[in-house]
Write an enzyme that holds these catalytic residues in place. Structure first.
Site, mmCIF file in Angstrom:
data_model
loop_
_atom_site.group_PDB
_atom_site.id
_atom_site.type_symbol
_atom_site.label_atom_id
_atom_site.label_comp_id
_atom_site.label_asym_id
_atom_site.label_seq_id
_atom_site.Cartn_x
_atom_site.Cartn_y
_atom_site.Cartn_z
ATOM 1 C CG ASP A 66 -0.304 -0.377 2.513
ATOM 2 O OD1 ASP A 66 0.941 -0.398 2.578
ATOM 3 O OD2 ASP A 66 -1.029 -0.644 3.489
ATOM 4 C CG ASN A 134 -9.081 -1.115 11.715
ATOM 5 O OD1 ASN A 134 -8.138 -1.758 11.238
ATOM 6 N ND2 ASN A 134 -9.572 -0.036 11.124
ATOM 7 C CG HIS A 136 -5.841 -1.826 8.618
ATOM 8 N ND1 HIS A 136 -6.065 -0.569 9.118
ATOM 9 C CD2 HIS A 136 -4.510 -2.005 8.680
ATOM 10 C CE1 HIS A 136 -4.912 -0.034 9.464
ATOM 11 N NE2 HIS A 136 -3.952 -0.890 9.208
ATOM 12 C CD GLU A 141 -8.928 1.290 7.595
ATOM 13 O OE1 GLU A 141 -8.809 0.333 8.390
ATOM 14 O OE2 GLU A 141 -8.464 2.424 7.830
#
Ligand code: GLP
Length: 239
Positions: A66, A134, A136, A141
């Site tokens: 990313d 979270n 990811h 996400e």
């Protein structure tokens, strides 16, 4: 899925062993790299093994997961810069084959081109993953469809807060990122996920032992046929 629990320094050595094994069998392997603080120990070991003449990336190709949208490769918080500092400048991987998604050109054509380039290279042999608080993976996400390919995501506030420590203020944290999709990640022949520290314990429990759901993106690795998870004792505390 294989789970290895050990001290962080030992995990970095063990994970590096996967790279030496792969690259000695297949020098032209395709590697998927990740950013964040978690892989730093592994990258330091890979750099050391290279310095000692025990590991070469000369014939390899890499694709990073990313990049922040809007950050040029020269920006100190861009993931391209991170990779240059922590790995690429210290190993012999040819830079023209060290791919990081562009944060400056996120046209549909360029994003689709990233998946095409991975396929043209023969697909990823070993994809490294960290895990966000979270759940990811990359910057996928919660809620990201499992069929997603490389795409642009809007970062959640919790992710921006978590990453604000690297910027002067939260306002400077980009709001979007370009990331390999979940399908892109799952297409890799092997996955290697590392989780360190007590802050990852809850999400590691959810990802490894909870339901497989897009609400916990990392839970998808339960479906992968060849996945090794490296946790230190703190991250594994709730397993
Ligand atoms: C970032 C990256 C992820 C990484 C995660 C965890 O948001 N996009 O690839 O896994 O943060 O980072 P850390 O390893 O610093 O906990």
């Amino acid at each position: 899925m294989k789970l290895i629990v050990d001290k962080a320094a030992r995990l970095a050595e063990l994970a590096a062993g996967q790279y030496t094994a792969l690259l000695s069998n297949k020098p032209a392997a395709v590697l998927g790299f990740a950013t964040g603080s978690t892989p730093l120990g592994l990258y330091a070991v890979l750099c050391r093994l290279h310095r000692e003449g025990k590991l070469s990336f000369r014939e390899a190709t890499s694709f990073n997961l990313d990049e922040y949208v809007g950050l040029a490769p020269t920006h100190e918080q861009s993931y391209k810069y991170f990779m240059m500092q922590n790995l690429f400048s210290q190993i012999d991987l040819p830079l023209e084959r060290a791919h990081v998604p562009s944060g400056m050109d996120v046209s549909a054509e360029t994003l689709a081109g990233y998946d095409r380039a991975i396929a043209a290279a023969g697909g990823i042999d070993l994809q490294l993953l960290g895990i966000g608080n979270n759940g990811h993976i990359g910057f996928n996400e919660p809620g990201t469809p499992f069929e997603s390919l490389t795409h642009v995501v809007r970062l959640t506030e919790s992710t921006r807060q978590a990453n604000a420590r690297f910027f002067d203020s939260i306002d400077q944290v980009p709001t979007q990122a370009a990331t390999m999709g979940i399908r892109t990640v799952m297409n890799a022949r092997s996955l290697l996920l590392i989780a360190l520290g007590r802050a990852k314990a809850e999400i590691i429990r959810a990802a490894l032992t909870g339901p497989v759901t897009p609400e916990v993106p990392a839970s998808v690795i339960q479906l992968h046929p060849d996945c090794t998870v490296y946790c230190d004792e703190e991250a594994a505390a709730l397993l």
